[in-house]
Design a protein around this motif. Sequence first.
Motif, PDB file in Angstrom:
ATOM      1  N   PHE A   1       0.772  -1.151   0.056  1.00  0.00           N
ATOM      2  CA  PHE A   1       0.076  -0.022   0.053  1.00  0.00           C
ATOM      3  C   PHE A   1       0.839   1.525  -0.048  1.00  0.00           C
ATOM      4  O   PHE A   1       0.473   2.319  -0.765  1.00  0.00           O
ATOM      5  CB  PHE A   1      -0.836  -0.050   1.257  1.00  0.00           C
ATOM      6  N   ALA A   2       2.022   1.388   0.857  1.00  0.00           N
ATOM      7  CA  ALA A   2       2.716   2.221   0.895  1.00  0.00           C
ATOM      8  C   ALA A   2       3.710   2.703  -0.541  1.00  0.00           C
ATOM      9  O   ALA A   2       3.695   3.565  -0.968  1.00  0.00           O
ATOM     10  CB  ALA A   2       3.879   2.141   1.991  1.00  0.00           C
ATOM     11  N   ILE A   3       3.868   1.480  -1.213  1.00  0.00           N
ATOM     12  CA  ILE A   3       4.417   1.657  -2.206  1.00  0.00           C
ATOM     13  C   ILE A   3       3.643   2.394  -3.408  1.00  0.00           C
ATOM     14  O   ILE A   3       3.931   3.191  -4.397  1.00  0.00           O
ATOM     15  CB  ILE A   3       4.750   0.358  -3.041  1.00  0.00           C
ATOM     16  N   CYS A   4       2.352   1.909  -3.419  1.00  0.00           N
ATOM     17  CA  CYS A   4       1.208   2.520  -4.424  1.00  0.00           C
ATOM     18  C   CYS A   4       1.366   3.972  -3.929  1.00  0.00           C
ATOM     19  O   CYS A   4       0.809   4.830  -4.823  1.00  0.00           O
ATOM     20  CB  CYS A   4      -0.020   1.802  -3.806  1.00  0.00           C
ATOM     21  N   GLU A   5       0.972   4.375  -2.557  1.00  0.00           N
ATOM     22  CA  GLU A   5       0.763   5.899  -2.401  1.00  0.00           C
ATOM     23  C   GLU A   5       2.191   6.751  -2.832  1.00  0.00           C
ATOM     24  O   GLU A   5       1.941   7.635  -3.338  1.00  0.00           O
ATOM     25  CB  GLU A   5       0.941   5.834  -0.730  1.00  0.00           C
ATOM     26  N   LEU A   6       3.431   5.936  -2.564  1.00  0.00           N
ATOM     27  CA  LEU A   6       4.501   7.004  -3.128  1.00  0.00           C
ATOM     28  C   LEU A   6       4.804   6.923  -4.739  1.00  0.00           C
ATOM     29  O   LEU A   6       4.823   8.047  -5.143  1.00  0.00           O
ATOM     30  CB  LEU A   6       5.758   6.242  -2.692  1.00  0.00           C
TER      31      LEU A   6
ATOM     32  N   ASP B   1      -8.439  -9.819  -2.900  1.00  0.00           N
ATOM     33  CA  ASP B   1      -9.783  -9.689  -2.676  1.00  0.00           C
ATOM     34  C   ASP B   1     -10.409  -8.224  -3.296  1.00  0.00           C
ATOM     35  O   ASP B   1      -9.842  -7.238  -2.942  1.00  0.00           O
ATOM     36  CB  ASP B   1      -9.535  -9.586  -1.007  1.00  0.00           C
ATOM     37  N   PRO B   2     -11.396  -8.344  -4.180  1.00  0.00           N
ATOM     38  CA  PRO B   2     -11.846  -7.164  -4.753  1.00  0.00           C
ATOM     39  C   PRO B   2     -12.033  -6.198  -3.788  1.00  0.00           C
ATOM     40  O   PRO B   2     -11.773  -5.038  -4.125  1.00  0.00           O
ATOM     41  CB  PRO B   2     -13.064  -7.525  -5.595  1.00  0.00           C
ATOM     42  N   ALA B   3     -12.818  -6.399  -2.677  1.00  0.00           N
ATOM     43  CA  ALA B   3     -13.336  -5.507  -1.769  1.00  0.00           C
ATOM     44  C   ALA B   3     -12.065  -4.871  -1.084  1.00  0.00           C
ATOM     45  O   ALA B   3     -12.273  -3.604  -0.781  1.00  0.00           O
ATOM     46  CB  ALA B   3     -14.288  -6.264  -0.857  1.00  0.00           C
ATOM     47  N   LYS B   4     -11.313  -5.457  -0.678  1.00  0.00           N
ATOM     48  CA  LYS B   4     -10.022  -5.078  -0.077  1.00  0.00           C
ATOM     49  C   LYS B   4      -9.168  -4.035  -1.023  1.00  0.00           C
ATOM     50  O   LYS B   4      -8.855  -2.906  -0.646  1.00  0.00           O
ATOM     51  CB  LYS B   4      -8.962  -5.940   0.427  1.00  0.00           C
ATOM     52  N   GLY B   5      -9.068  -4.392  -2.320  1.00  0.00           N
ATOM     53  CA  GLY B   5      -8.535  -3.804  -3.255  1.00  0.00           C
ATOM     54  C   GLY B   5      -9.412  -2.316  -3.417  1.00  0.00           C
ATOM     55  O   GLY B   5      -8.677  -1.130  -3.636  1.00  0.00           O
TER      56      GLY B   5
ATOM     57  N   GLU C   1     -11.282  -0.703  -1.638  1.00  0.00           N
ATOM     58  CA  GLU C   1     -11.226   0.158  -0.042  1.00  0.00           C
ATOM     59  C   GLU C   1      -9.890   0.602   0.008  1.00  0.00           C
ATOM     60  O   GLU C   1      -9.698   1.774   0.023  1.00  0.00           O
ATOM     61  CB  GLU C   1     -11.433  -0.798   0.876  1.00  0.00           C
ATOM     62  N   ALA C   2      -8.758  -0.008  -0.627  1.00  0.00           N
ATOM     63  CA  ALA C   2      -7.362   0.584  -0.161  1.00  0.00           C
ATOM     64  C   ALA C   2      -7.235   1.541  -1.489  1.00  0.00           C
ATOM     65  O   ALA C   2      -6.640   2.774  -1.293  1.00  0.00           O
ATOM     66  CB  ALA C   2      -6.582  -0.525  -0.584  1.00  0.00           C
ATOM     67  N   ALA C   3      -7.546   1.554  -2.653  1.00  0.00           N
ATOM     68  CA  ALA C   3      -7.554   2.532  -3.712  1.00  0.00           C
ATOM     69  C   ALA C   3      -8.127   3.765  -3.504  1.00  0.00           C
ATOM     70  O   ALA C   3      -7.795   4.818  -3.929  1.00  0.00           O
ATOM     71  CB  ALA C   3      -7.962   1.670  -5.351  1.00  0.00           C
ATOM     72  N   LYS C   4      -9.389   3.429  -2.662  1.00  0.00           N
ATOM     73  CA  LYS C   4     -10.262   4.756  -2.381  1.00  0.00           C
ATOM     74  C   LYS C   4      -9.222   5.442  -1.479  1.00  0.00           C
ATOM     75  O   LYS C   4      -9.558   6.783  -1.500  1.00  0.00           O
ATOM     76  CB  LYS C   4     -11.585   4.427  -1.667  1.00  0.00           C
ATOM     77  N   ARG C   5      -8.732   4.907  -0.508  1.00  0.00           N
ATOM     78  CA  ARG C   5      -7.851   5.872   0.363  1.00  0.00           C
ATOM     79  C   ARG C   5      -6.806   6.653  -0.140  1.00  0.00           C
ATOM     80  O   ARG C   5      -6.224   7.348   0.401  1.00  0.00           O
ATOM     81  CB  ARG C   5      -7.382   4.598   1.642  1.00  0.00           C
ATOM     82  N   ILE C   6      -6.397   6.252  -1.425  1.00  0.00           N
ATOM     83  CA  ILE C   6      -5.341   6.879  -2.034  1.00  0.00           C
ATOM     84  C   ILE C   6      -6.138   7.953  -3.215  1.00  0.00           C
ATOM     85  O   ILE C   6      -5.853   9.028  -3.233  1.00  0.00           O
ATOM     86  CB  ILE C   6      -4.210   5.980  -2.983  1.00  0.00           C
TER      87      ILE C   6
ATOM     88  N   VAL D   1      -4.896   6.135  -8.740  1.00  0.00           N
ATOM     89  CA  VAL D   1      -4.675   4.632  -8.546  1.00  0.00           C
ATOM     90  C   VAL D   1      -6.003   3.958  -8.826  1.00  0.00           C
ATOM     91  O   VAL D   1      -7.194   4.360  -8.652  1.00  0.00           O
ATOM     92  CB  VAL D   1      -4.560   4.419  -6.929  1.00  0.00           C
ATOM     93  N   ARG D   2      -5.901   2.827  -9.455  1.00  0.00           N
ATOM     94  CA  ARG D   2      -6.940   1.903  -9.927  1.00  0.00           C
ATOM     95  C   ARG D   2      -6.936   0.581  -9.328  1.00  0.00           C
ATOM     96  O   ARG D   2      -5.746  -0.129  -9.411  1.00  0.00           O
ATOM     97  CB  ARG D   2      -7.238   1.971 -11.346  1.00  0.00           C
TER      98      ARG D   2
END
Length: 239
Positions: free
Chosen positions: A17-22, A36-40, A42-47, A51-52
């Motif tokens: 997740f930190a790599i995606c953010e950076l 897990d699509p739901a976790k993906g 949720e995480a993408a929304k946080r950035i 990010v897709r």
Amino acid sequence: MNSKTALVTGGNRGIGFAICELLAAQGHKVLLAARDPAKGDEAAKRISQGVRPVVLDVAIGNTEQAVGLVEEVHGPIDILVNNAGVHYDTGQSILSPDWKIVDEALSVNLLGAWQTSVGLAHGMRKRGWGRIVNVSSGAGAMSDMSSGTPAYSISKAALNALTIKLAAELRGTGVLVNAVCPGWVRTDMGGMTANRSPEEGADGIVWAATLPNDGPSGDFFRDRRRIPWCAPGRLSGFT
Ligand code: NDP
């Protein structure tokens, strides 16, 4: 560097997740891959910015085709970070292995990275530009190896070997391949007493993912500095 498209496996939490953010903060388009699509989602929304989410389980055995489908939808992928990892198997013995753990560790940590790389490297080579980063560990360096964490250490040593082989095959094509150890990082795998934040762990990985064209390939890094793969005198790598 111009904006690139990066795919990060296991991007929904921890170091991934930190790599995606950076990478997103540097202006790259990031495909945050999660099994897990739901976790993906949720995480993408946080950035959000750049990010897709994409669904990718690197242990299912057809990752090569799966990343091909991702490219059909999202376009060519320039940067691959093989970050997904499992089973830091403390307490396990090399002489009484839990074969399910060994099998899963090799399947995710080695074969998942290998298949994902094969799925994307041909396109990178054709386009004359690519970066592949294998998120490895000091536990996979033969210079440091003890008897502990057998499945994890052997899977990461094999991932290091994969790094050297891929780099040799792709040498001179514009595709650079390196392994990076993030250090001991506060994640579900590293535990909360680890001495680094996920962002600190991600820094050297993002550095390797965005190396300039004359950057190294076929080497092993921590904190942007080379570390040995194996016992002194048996170092190898391509620059
Ligand atoms: P975490 O356990 O926090 O996260 C692991 C990530 O990998 C999760 O996103 C998880 O997804 C994903 N994952 C697991 N199996 C699969 C699979 N089959 N397909 C796709 N994704 C999968 O680990 P860290 O963030 O700590 O570790 C990231 C990398 O860094 C790993 O390769 C690890 O070996 C390496 N590393 C970590 C260190 C540390 O101290 N933390 C030290 C050295 C190396 P899900 O949420 O669905 O489980």
